[in-house]
Write an enzyme that holds these catalytic residues in place. Structure first.
Site, short mmCIF file in Angstrom:
data_model
loop_
_atom_site.label_atom_id
_atom_site.label_comp_id
_atom_site.label_asym_id
_atom_site.label_seq_id
_atom_site.Cartn_x
_atom_site.Cartn_y
_atom_site.Cartn_z
N TYR A 75 0.81 -1.22 0.00
CA TYR A 75 0.00 0.00 0.00
C TYR A 75 0.84 1.27 0.00
CZ TYR A 75 -3.45 -3.52 1.17
OH TYR A 75 -4.22 -4.64 1.16
N TYR A 81 -14.26 -6.33 2.62
CA TYR A 81 -12.86 -6.54 2.22
C TYR A 81 -12.52 -8.01 2.48
CZ TYR A 81 -7.84 -6.53 1.87
OH TYR A 81 -6.55 -6.85 1.50
N ASP A 97 -16.36 -14.93 6.38
CA ASP A 97 -14.95 -14.56 6.40
C ASP A 97 -14.62 -14.03 7.80
OD1 ASP A 97 -12.49 -13.36 6.26
OD2 ASP A 97 -12.86 -12.31 4.37
N LYS A 144 -5.09 -14.53 10.27
CA LYS A 144 -4.56 -13.51 11.19
C LYS A 144 -4.27 -14.04 12.59
CE LYS A 144 -6.16 -9.64 8.56
NZ LYS A 144 -4.87 -9.18 8.04
C1 LIG Z 1 -11.88 -9.94 6.54
C2 LIG Z 1 -10.57 -10.18 5.83
N1 LIG Z 1 -10.49 -11.15 4.91
C3 LIG Z 1 -9.34 -11.43 4.27
C4 LIG Z 1 -8.19 -10.71 4.52
C5 LIG Z 1 -6.94 -11.04 3.78
O1 LIG Z 1 -6.02 -11.69 4.61
P1 LIG Z 1 -4.47 -11.72 4.26
O2 LIG Z 1 -3.95 -10.33 4.43
O3 LIG Z 1 -3.88 -12.71 5.26
O4 LIG Z 1 -4.33 -12.22 2.85
C6 LIG Z 1 -8.23 -9.68 5.46
C7 LIG Z 1 -7.02 -8.86 5.74
O5 LIG Z 1 -7.09 -7.77 6.29
C8 LIG Z 1 -9.44 -9.41 6.15
O6 LIG Z 1 -9.54 -8.43 7.05
#
Ligand SMILES: Cc1ncc(COP(=O)(O)O)c(C=O)c1O
Length: 289
Positions: free
Chosen positions: A20, A153, A254, A283
Site C-alpha cells: 500500500y 474486504y 470470512d 490472522k
Molecule cells: C476480513 C478479511 N479477509 C481477508 C483478509 C486477507 O487476509 P491476508 O492479508 O492474510 O491475505 C483480510 C485482511 O485484512 C481481512 O480483514
C-alpha cells in the site's frame, strides 16, 4: 545481527515495494530492531505502540515466550514438509482444536497460507460443491456466481478482490478483469441499534431473482473491518443465514479478522447464533508467527 545502515535504508527505498505504498515516490521506512508485547523498538531507540497488532495478527503480543518456545521446538524437528500424501502431529492437533472450537457442523479443515488464499479456497469449494451436487442429481449446474455486501474486504488475490467493495475495496482499477458478482447494499443497522427489517430488502430481492446463479453468499460477519470497522446488527446475519437456507445458497463467513474473540464472541457468527457452511480463518490463528 548487524544494524541497519543508511545504505540499507536507501536500498530499501529504491528496491523494496512495501504494501500500500507508492513505488515511484516511496516513503521512508522506520527501521525496526526488535518487538516485545505491544511495542516495536526502532533502531534509534524510540518505541512505537503497535495499536493494530501487525494487521490484527499478533493478538498475544510480540516475542511471546510460549509461542517462541513452540516455534523453536518445531523448527528443530522440521521447518516444513509438503502436505500431499503425508501428515504430521502439529497439523492434526491444530485441526482437532479447530474442529472443537468452531460450530458443530464445521468438521473439515483445509490449510492455506494466508487470508486471501483462504478466501480463494472457500470460493472454489462453494463452486465445486454445486458442480458435484448438480452432477449427482443429474442436473445442469448454473450456480457459478457469488453474492456479497458492499463495503466488504476479503483480500488482494483475484477471487478475493472480486468480492471486495468495488469502490472502497482498493481494487477499483482491476474491475474490468474481475469476475462480476452480485452486490447488496452494506448493512445499515448498527450492532446495538433497533433492527430495521428493510435493511435486508435488496439482499432478499437478489436472492429471489438470482438464487439459481448463486453458489454462495460471502460476508464478514458483524464487523466490516478494512471497510471502516463497521459493526452491524446480528439480525442482519440471522436473516442472511435464513435466506441462504431458503434459497439453497451456501454461506461463507470470512472470520479472518474477527475469529478468535476479536469482536467479543469467540467467532463473530456467535453474536447471531448462526453457523456458516464454510468459515475462513487467518490472522490471529498465527499469533504473528
Ligand atoms: C476480513 C478479511 N479477509 C481477508 C483478509 C486477507 O487476509 P491476508 O492479508 O492474510 O491475505 C483480510 C485482511 O485484512 C481481512 O480483514
Amino acid at each position: 545481527m548487524t544494524s541497519i545502515t543508511q545504505t540499507d535504508l536507501s536500498f530499501d527505498q529504491q528496491h523494496i515495494w512495501h504494501p500500500y505504498s507508492s513505488m515511484i515516490s516511496p516513503p521512508s521506512m522506520y527501521p525496526v530492531v526488535s518487538a516485545e508485547g505491544v511495542r516495536i523498538k526502532l533502531e534509534d531507540g524510540r518505541e512505537l505502540i503497535d495499536g493494530m497488532a501487525s494487521w490484527w495478527s499478533v493478538i498475544h503480543g510480540y516475542n511471546h515466550p510460549e509461542l517462541n518456545q513452540a516455534a523453536h521446538g518445531q523448527i528443530d524437528k522440521m521447518s516444513h514438509v509438503m502436505f500431499g500424501g503425508i501428515t504430521h502431529q502439529p497439523a492434526i492437533e491444530l485441526a482437532r482444536q479447530l474442529v472443537e472450537m468452531t460450530p458443530e457442523n464445521l468438521d473439515k479443515v483445509f490449510l492455506a497460507d494466508s487470508g486471501s488464499v483462504a478466501v480463494e479456497v472457500a470460493i472454489k469449494m462453494a463452486i465445486q460443491y454445486w458442480h458435484a451436487r448438480r452432477a449427482h442429481e443429474g442436473k445442469a449446474n448454473t450456480k457459478h456466481k457469488l453474492l456479497t455486501i458492499r463495503n466488504g474486504y476479503h483480500g488482494d488475490t483475484f477471487g478475493a478482490m472480486s468480492v471486495c467493495d468495488p469502490v472502497n475495496g482498493m481494487h477499483e482499477i482491476f474491475t474490468e478483469v474481475l469476475p462480476q458478482h452480485f452486490f447488496a447494499p452494506a448493512p445499515r443497522t448498527g450492532f446495538n441499534e433497533d433492527w430495521d427489517e428493510s435493511d435486508c430488502a435488496e439482499l432478499k430481492r437478489l436472492f429471489e431473482a438470482h438464487h439459481e446463479e448463486i453458489a454462495a453468499l460471502i460476508l464478514e460477519p458483524i464487523v466490516q473491518g478494512a471497510g471502516g470497522m463497521r459493526f452491524y446488527s446480528p439480525e442482519y446475519l440471522k436473516t442472511a443465514r435464513q435466506l441462504c437456507d431458503e434459497y439453497d445458497v451456501l454461506l461463507i463467513a470470512d472470520e479472518i479478522a474477527t475469529g478468535f474473540a476479536r469482536s467479543g464472541a469467540l467467532f463473530a457468527c456467535d453474536h447471531a447464533g448462526i453457523a456458516p457452511d464454510i468459515m475462513c480463518l487467518g490472522k490471529a490463528i498465527t499469533g504473528g508467527i
